[in-house]
Each structure stands twice: as structure tokens, then as C-alpha cells.
Write a protein that holds these residues in place. Structure first.
Motif, mmCIF file in Angstrom:
data_model
loop_
_atom_site.group_PDB
_atom_site.id
_atom_site.type_symbol
_atom_site.label_atom_id
_atom_site.label_comp_id
_atom_site.label_asym_id
_atom_site.label_seq_id
_atom_site.Cartn_x
_atom_site.Cartn_y
_atom_site.Cartn_z
ATOM 1 N N ALA A 165 0.820 -1.214 0.000
ATOM 2 C CA ALA A 165 0.000 0.000 0.000
ATOM 3 C C ALA A 165 0.851 1.260 0.000
ATOM 4 N N SER A 166 2.040 1.193 0.602
ATOM 5 C CA SER A 166 2.874 2.392 0.728
ATOM 6 C C SER A 166 3.489 2.833 -0.590
ATOM 7 N N ILE A 167 3.530 1.958 -1.576
ATOM 8 C CA ILE A 167 4.142 2.331 -2.865
ATOM 9 C C ILE A 167 3.079 2.528 -3.945
ATOM 10 N N ARG A 168 1.813 2.670 -3.541
ATOM 11 C CA ARG A 168 0.736 2.928 -4.500
ATOM 12 C C ARG A 168 0.065 4.262 -4.193
ATOM 13 N N PRO A 169 -0.355 5.025 -5.193
ATOM 14 C CA PRO A 169 -1.072 6.281 -4.949
ATOM 15 C C PRO A 169 -2.412 6.014 -4.267
ATOM 16 N N TYR A 170 -2.799 6.934 -3.391
ATOM 17 C CA TYR A 170 -4.053 6.754 -2.659
ATOM 18 C C TYR A 170 -5.261 6.775 -3.601
ATOM 19 N N GLN A 171 -5.209 7.598 -4.624
ATOM 20 C CA GLN A 171 -6.332 7.677 -5.562
ATOM 21 C C GLN A 171 -6.566 6.336 -6.243
ATOM 22 N N GLU A 172 -5.498 5.644 -6.575
ATOM 23 C CA GLU A 172 -5.634 4.344 -7.240
ATOM 24 C C GLU A 172 -6.251 3.303 -6.315
ATOM 25 N N THR A 173 -5.795 3.261 -5.074
ATOM 26 C CA THR A 173 -6.344 2.279 -4.143
ATOM 27 C C THR A 173 -7.781 2.609 -3.757
ATOM 28 N N SER A 174 -8.128 3.884 -3.685
ATOM 29 C CA SER A 174 -9.511 4.242 -3.352
ATOM 30 C C SER A 174 -10.479 3.877 -4.475
ATOM 31 N N GLU A 175 -9.990 3.899 -5.705
ATOM 32 C CA GLU A 175 -10.852 3.558 -6.838
ATOM 33 C C GLU A 175 -10.897 2.054 -7.101
ATOM 34 N N ARG A 176 -9.773 1.356 -6.959
ATOM 35 C CA ARG A 176 -9.691 -0.038 -7.363
ATOM 36 C C ARG A 176 -9.515 -1.003 -6.189
ATOM 37 N N GLY A 177 -9.269 -0.482 -4.986
ATOM 38 C CA GLY A 177 -9.082 -1.358 -3.830
ATOM 39 C C GLY A 177 -7.613 -1.638 -3.564
#
Length: 296
Positions: A42-54
Motif C-alpha cells: 500500500a505504501s508504494i501505490r497512490p491513494y487515488q488508485e487504491t480508493s478507486e480499485r481497492g
């Protein structure tokens, strides 16, 4: 063909019990690693991407920007220093006191030594939460020089947190070190006495060097436990600049929005010193885990 060649070519049979044990240990190891791996992911992924795709989705972009932001925004170097000021003296004092007490209990026929060992061990059974209010009150009444504490009491001082860790961790270390010292032949100290060695020489020059595996294992555990402590620092320290590293994560939380990917990056950075200590003391730690296993 010789008998030795036949024995060497014979396939090694794996017992079902051992295979099940290895499978269970591998499963437990994976279970312990999953939270850490998810935090790193999770720390190496943008927050926008994880909020949209999980958080468990396949990544499109990977970046280490959150680590730089967490290092800067949480002021981690300052809090690392605060933690080292607390953890390093606490570990050293705990191991010194515990090893000396364990030496006295295991090497000398002291009256009530077994009762003393039981009392040291029983101290670990006390829940720390039950002692918060009494200790808080006592700390406010114990005076200290101004250069040690701005409040001129034991409260809100590094010394106060160090002392409480030493008090709570000494009992466990005494129990472990006493059991290990019992496996050291008493003929060694008897020979040292014949050579004119005093009590201090017996302890420092004979017994302590033989306890390096146990001391290495305890140093790893104690540093990890004290480093990860949040309760005592929160109760016994009021100045924000004196707080340890476990409180630095709070600096990454916003008033109206929290970026959990940034929190994950900060958590990984906070965990790195304990991982480094384990890697440095891994050999002693593993040896300490098996101490006494080959003794009859």
C-alpha cells in the motif's frame, strides 16, 4: 559398489509428522508476514488508485514518494533519537541488573532465593493498565533537577520512562538468565575461586561471556518491546517533542482526511530499526532460542 555408495544413493524419507510441522510453520510465517507485506504494497501505490480499485488490486503506478513525505512530515529523525534515548539505556540497564541478580540466585546458596525468583517472575503478571494512576501520581511527586526534567519531577522525563521499562522487564530477564546460568558447570566458578577471583570477577569474566546467546536473544526481544511501547510514553510524557517514534504516526493524520497509504509508508519506516536489530543479532537470537536444548 560399496555399502557407502548404496547408503548415499538411498532417497531420504520425509516423515509425515515433520512434513506437517514444516507446512504449519510455513503457514504461520506467511500469516505473520501478510500485514507487513500489505503495508509495503500500500505504501508504494497512490491513494487515488487504491480508493478507486481497492488495496488488493493490480497496481498501475508504483512510487516511493510516500516514504519521502512520511520522513519529512512526521519528523522521523527527531523521534528516532527520542526512542533511542529511551530504549538503549533501558535495555542495557535491564540486562545488567537481571544478569547480576540471576548470577547471584544461580551461583550462591542465598536464603529465599527461590522465593525471590518467583517474585521477579510474578511481577510480569501484573497488568500495566492497573498501575497507570498510582504511577502517574507518584511520578508527579518525585523531584528531579531541572536539567533532567522541565517539570522538575520524574513526570515528563526520559528517565521516568526508562525506569518503568527497567522495572517491568527485569523480572522476565532474570527468569531466562537464571535458567541459562543453571546449565553452566559450577566447576568453572569453583576454579575461578581457587585462582582468587572475587564475586565481580566470577560474574564479569567467567559467567557473563558464556551467556552471550541468552543476552543476544534478550537484547533483541527487549529492544523490540521497548521500541514498540506506546502506553507508558503516552501516560508519563506530556511534551510532544519528547515522545518516541510510535507517536510519530499521529503527525501524518489530517484533521479532515487521512491518507492511509502515507500512514503505511510511515509504519514501514517506523518498523525498520527493529528489523535491523533482528538481522544484526539473528545468530545470537536463534542460539538463545535453543539455549539448554542439548543439556541433559
Amino acid at each position: 559398489m560399496s555399502t557407502a555408495d548404496i547408503v548415499q544413493r538411498r532417497p531420504h524419507r520425509v516423515r509425515p509428522a515433520r512434513a506437517l510441522l514444516h507446512a504449519f510453520l510455513a503457514l504461520v510465517a506467511v500469516g505473520w508476514l501478510i500485514p507487513l507485506l500489505l503495508a509495503v504494497y500500500a505504501s508504494i501505490r497512490p491513494y487515488q488508485e487504491t480508493s478507486e480499485r481497492g488495496y488488493l488490486s493490480w497496481p498501475k503506478h508504483l512510487t516511493f514518494h510516500y516514504y519521502l513525505q512520511a520522513w519529512r512530515d512526521a519528523d522521523l529523525p527527531h523521534y528516532y533519537l527520542n526512542t533511542l534515548i529511551i530504549a538503549v539505556p533501558a535495555v542495557l540497564v535491564t540486562l545488567f541488573l537481571a544478569s547480576f541478580v540471576a548470577f547471584a540466585i544461580s551461583r550462591f546458596q542465598l536464603p529465599g532465593s527461590k522465593f525471590l525468583l518467583v517474585m521477579f517472575t510474578a511481577g510480569n503478571l501484573l497488568p500495566p493498565q492497573a498501575m497507570l494512576i498510582p504511577l502517574y501520581t507518584i511520578y508527579l511527586k518525585i523531584p528531579l533537577p531541572e536539567f533532567l526534567s522541565a517539570s522538575q519531577t520524574l513526570y515528563d522525563s526520559y528517565l521516568g520512562v526508562i525506569l518503568i521499562h527497567v522495572a517491568f522487564q527485569t523480572g522476565f530477564c532474570v527468569f531466562v538468565l537464571r535458567n541459562y546460568m543453571q546449565t553452566v558447570p559450577k566447576e568453572l566458578t569453583e576454579a575461578a575461586i581457587m585462582d582468587g577471583a572475587g564475586v565481580w570477577r566470577q560474574y564479569w569474566g567467567v559467567i557473563l561471556p558464556l551467556c552471550r546467546p541468552a543476552l543476544g536473544a534478550l537484547a533483541t526481544l527487549e529492544f523490540t518491546w521497548i521500541y514498540n511501547d506506546f502506553l507508558w510514553a503516552l501516560v508519563l510524557i506530556s511534551t510532544g517533542d519528547k515522545m518516541p517514534i510510535t507517536t510519530a504516526i499521529n503527525n501524518l493524520q489530517g484533521q479532515y482526511f487521512t491518507d492511509y497509504n502515507l500512514i503505511a509508508a510511515g509504519s514501514v519506516l517506523v518498523a525498520l530499526p527493529t528489523i535491523l536489530v533482528f538481522l544484526l543479532l539473528q545468530k545470537q537470537f536463534v542460539a538463545g532460542l535453543t539455549l539448554g536444548s542439548t543439556k541433559g
